[in-house]
Design an enzyme around this catalytic site. Structure first.
Site, PDB file in Angstrom:
ATOM      1  N   ALA A 187       0.824  -1.206   0.000  1.00  0.00           N
ATOM      2  CA  ALA A 187       0.000   0.000   0.000  1.00  0.00           C
ATOM      3  C   ALA A 187       0.860   1.259   0.000  1.00  0.00           C
ATOM      4  O   ALA A 187       1.796   1.368  -0.772  1.00  0.00           O
ATOM      5  CB  ALA A 187      -0.993  -0.025   1.156  1.00  0.00           C
ATOM      6  N   SER A 188       0.586   2.179   0.906  1.00  0.00           N
ATOM      7  CA  SER A 188       1.263   3.477   0.892  1.00  0.00           C
ATOM      8  C   SER A 188       2.724   3.425   1.314  1.00  0.00           C
ATOM      9  O   SER A 188       3.430   4.416   1.164  1.00  0.00           O
ATOM     10  CB  SER A 188       0.499   4.469   1.767  1.00  0.00           C
ATOM     11  OG  SER A 188      -0.688   4.846   1.099  1.00  0.00           O
ATOM     12  N   VAL A 189       3.192   2.284   1.798  1.00  0.00           N
ATOM     13  CA  VAL A 189       4.622   2.167   2.089  1.00  0.00           C
ATOM     14  C   VAL A 189       5.420   2.368   0.800  1.00  0.00           C
ATOM     15  O   VAL A 189       6.543   2.859   0.822  1.00  0.00           O
ATOM     16  CB  VAL A 189       4.944   0.805   2.744  1.00  0.00           C
ATOM     17  CG1 VAL A 189       6.433   0.574   2.848  1.00  0.00           C
ATOM     18  CG2 VAL A 189       4.309   0.737   4.123  1.00  0.00           C
TER      19      VAL A 189
END
Length: 194
Positions: free
Chosen positions: A95-97
């Site tokens: 995801a946003s990592v």
């Protein structure tokens, strides 16, 4: 899951400095990483009581100069079934990592002098038009800090398949607030950087 992702990323970021602390490099950019040192560090890290108490499972991959130095699972992929993390088959959603990797890539380009974090991004995107009603330039720094001033940063047409270029062109928001003045979580900014 969020703690797991943060833990994996933090470990990855701090690993070179921890390994380097044991054996000072000849120069700041010459960190010596070897398989044995990395595996010893990772094993020690994941065996810590605090880590075991908070972490269900993790996968750590370290790649240097195109060579995999470590690819190992820790903990469980399925706690109830006591199924361990398998480095080759267990998947974790990033995801946003992934934004951190995009930002790291931009910073490498900046260090190499290929981009300027304070220059109008339109300079780097001659085939695209970023509508901007503010008169103030939109920079890579704004894209990286969620301060673009876009009117709507998360347009998605889930029924349509896009190439990256077509997605950017079709979904390009307008800069309506002066960049740098207002924080707004911005997925589109990281897509644009990519």
């Amino acid at each position: 899951m969020k703690k797991l992702i943060i833990l994996i990323f933090t470990t990855t970021l701090f690993l070179p400095s921890v390994v380097a602390a044991a054996d000072p490099p000849a120069s700041p950019s010459a960190v010596k990483l070897d398989k044995a040192g990395i595996e010893a560090f990772a094993t020690q890290f994941f065996e810590q009581k605090e880590v075991k108490e908070q972490l269900a499972g993790a996968l750590l991959v370290i790649v240097k100069d195109g060579q995999v130095l470590l690819n190992k699972g820790y903990g469980y992929a399925d706690i109830a079934a006591k199924r361990p993390v398998d480095a080759d088959t267990t998947l974790f959603r990033l995801a946003s990592v992934s934004k951190l990797f995009t930002a790291a890539g931009i910073m490498q380009l900046a260090e190499a002098g290929k981009v300027d974090l304070d220059k109008d991004v339109q300079t780097y995107l001659p085939d695209m038009k970023i509508p901007n009603t503010t008169g103030a330039p939109l920079t890579l720094k704004h894209l990286m800090t969620h301060t673009t001033g876009f009117d709507n940063a998360d347009n998605v047409d889930s029924d349509k398949s896009y190439s990256l270029r077509n997605y950017l062109n079709d979904m390009m928001p307008t800069v309506v607030r002066k960049p740098g003045e207002v924080f707004r979580y911005d997925n589109f900014a990281f897509t644009l950087q990519g």
